[in-house]
Each structure stands twice: as structure tokens, then as C-alpha cells.
Design a protein around this motif. Sequence first.
Motif, PDB file in Angstrom:
ATOM      1  N   ALA A 125       5.170  43.211  -1.393  1.00  0.00           N
ATOM      2  CA  ALA A 125       6.560  43.641  -1.528  1.00  0.00           C
ATOM      3  C   ALA A 125       6.580  45.030  -2.140  1.00  0.00           C
ATOM      4  O   ALA A 125       5.688  45.401  -2.902  1.00  0.00           O
ATOM      5  N   ILE A 126       7.590  45.783  -1.789  1.00  0.00           N
ATOM      6  CA  ILE A 126       7.846  47.052  -2.465  1.00  0.00           C
ATOM      7  C   ILE A 126       8.956  46.758  -3.459  1.00  0.00           C
ATOM      8  O   ILE A 126       9.989  46.182  -3.099  1.00  0.00           O
ATOM      9  N   VAL A 127       8.697  47.103  -4.710  1.00  0.00           N
ATOM     10  CA  VAL A 127       9.672  46.825  -5.758  1.00  0.00           C
ATOM     11  C   VAL A 127      10.137  48.119  -6.396  1.00  0.00           C
ATOM     12  O   VAL A 127       9.411  49.112  -6.449  1.00  0.00           O
ATOM     13  N   SER A 128      11.356  48.074  -6.889  1.00  0.00           N
ATOM     14  CA  SER A 128      11.940  49.168  -7.642  1.00  0.00           C
ATOM     15  C   SER A 128      12.055  48.692  -9.090  1.00  0.00           C
ATOM     16  O   SER A 128      12.526  47.574  -9.339  1.00  0.00           O
ATOM     17  N   TYR A 129      11.605  49.528 -10.030  1.00  0.00           N
ATOM     18  CA  TYR A 129      11.647  49.132 -11.435  1.00  0.00           C
ATOM     19  C   TYR A 129      11.778  50.385 -12.297  1.00  0.00           C
ATOM     20  O   TYR A 129      11.591  51.500 -11.827  1.00  0.00           O
ATOM     21  N   GLY A 130      12.074  50.164 -13.566  1.00  0.00           N
ATOM     22  CA  GLY A 130      12.190  51.298 -14.480  1.00  0.00           C
ATOM     23  C   GLY A 130      13.259  52.268 -14.012  1.00  0.00           C
ATOM     24  O   GLY A 130      14.258  51.883 -13.415  1.00  0.00           O
ATOM     25  N   LYS A 131      13.024  53.518 -14.258  1.00  0.00           N
ATOM     26  CA  LYS A 131      13.980  54.567 -13.877  1.00  0.00           C
ATOM     27  C   LYS A 131      13.533  55.222 -12.579  1.00  0.00           C
ATOM     28  O   LYS A 131      12.895  56.264 -12.579  1.00  0.00           O
ATOM     29  N   GLY A 132      13.838  54.549 -11.459  1.00  0.00           N
ATOM     30  CA  GLY A 132      13.549  55.114 -10.151  1.00  0.00           C
ATOM     31  C   GLY A 132      12.115  54.977  -9.675  1.00  0.00           C
ATOM     32  O   GLY A 132      11.726  55.622  -8.716  1.00  0.00           O
TER      33      GLY A 132
END
Length: 156
Positions: A125-132
Motif C-alpha cells: 500500500a502507499i500511505v500518507s502520514y506525517g506532514k505530507g
Amino acid sequence: MQEKESVEQVFLRYALPCTYLIKERGAISDELFAKLELAALNGRHVERSILEDVYKAAFRRMKMIAEERKIDNYWTVEFVRNYFQNEHERFIEEGDGSYEHMPQELRDLCKVERAKIVDKRDDFAIVSYGKGKTRVVGSMLVPNASIGSLVWIHHG
């Protein structure tokens, strides 16, 4: 009906990425590594004594938190989840144990963070986390998660 995860299974799913580092340091055999990996991926039970032996530092920290909070039993799903989701990073930032001599880049990889799945293919999976930030992660431990799902990632 899906069987409820045991506390041992929950712990191992969070701790599995650390297992790679533990093996690379020569603290466990390839055979034990494979057993732990298969157990995590297939929801198999692993004895508490094995987990406490392999993940000594995590259990030392969990016991310390339990003592500070006057909690008798740290072997609960709620306690384990709280440790990884809310307490683990503090020990990394304080340089506890082996973190003391790690470069910041490696410390950052040891953190457990909340992420949103933005794309999913096969076992990744491609995940988005933190600040961008985005990154590719294995999704084998959360097979039912889909695009838009919130998951916890542990870089390892």
C-alpha cells in the motif's frame, strides 16, 4: 465470524518490523525470525516467554510504564496498543537503550505512526502520514484495509 486477536498476536503485529533489526544484530536466528514472521502474517500464537525474550527492550519499557501507572497486567490488548501508539516514540526520542547511539534517520524508522492508505496493490500500500510524507508499506498484516483506511505503520 473472525476470531478475536490475542494480545500476543497484537504485540507481534506491531513489533514485527523490529524483528528484522534484531535478526540483523545477530540476536535471533534465521529460524526464529521465520517462525515469528509466519506467526505474524498468519495470526498464529507465539508464547509470551518467546516474545519477552526476543523483544526484551520493549517489555522492559512496558513493565516500567505499568509500574509508573500502577497497572498490574501489561499483557492486555489495550496496554500493548497504547504502548506502540502513544509511548514507544518517547523512548526513541529520549535515546533509551539501543536508540542512544542510533542516528536520527534510523530512529525515525523505528517510530509507529498513523497513516492513511492512498493506494493499494497486491500486498503493498502507499500511505500518507506525517506532514505530507508518503511511502510504500507491506499490507500483509492488514489484509482487509482498503484505500482510505487508517492504519498504524511501523517502519522497522
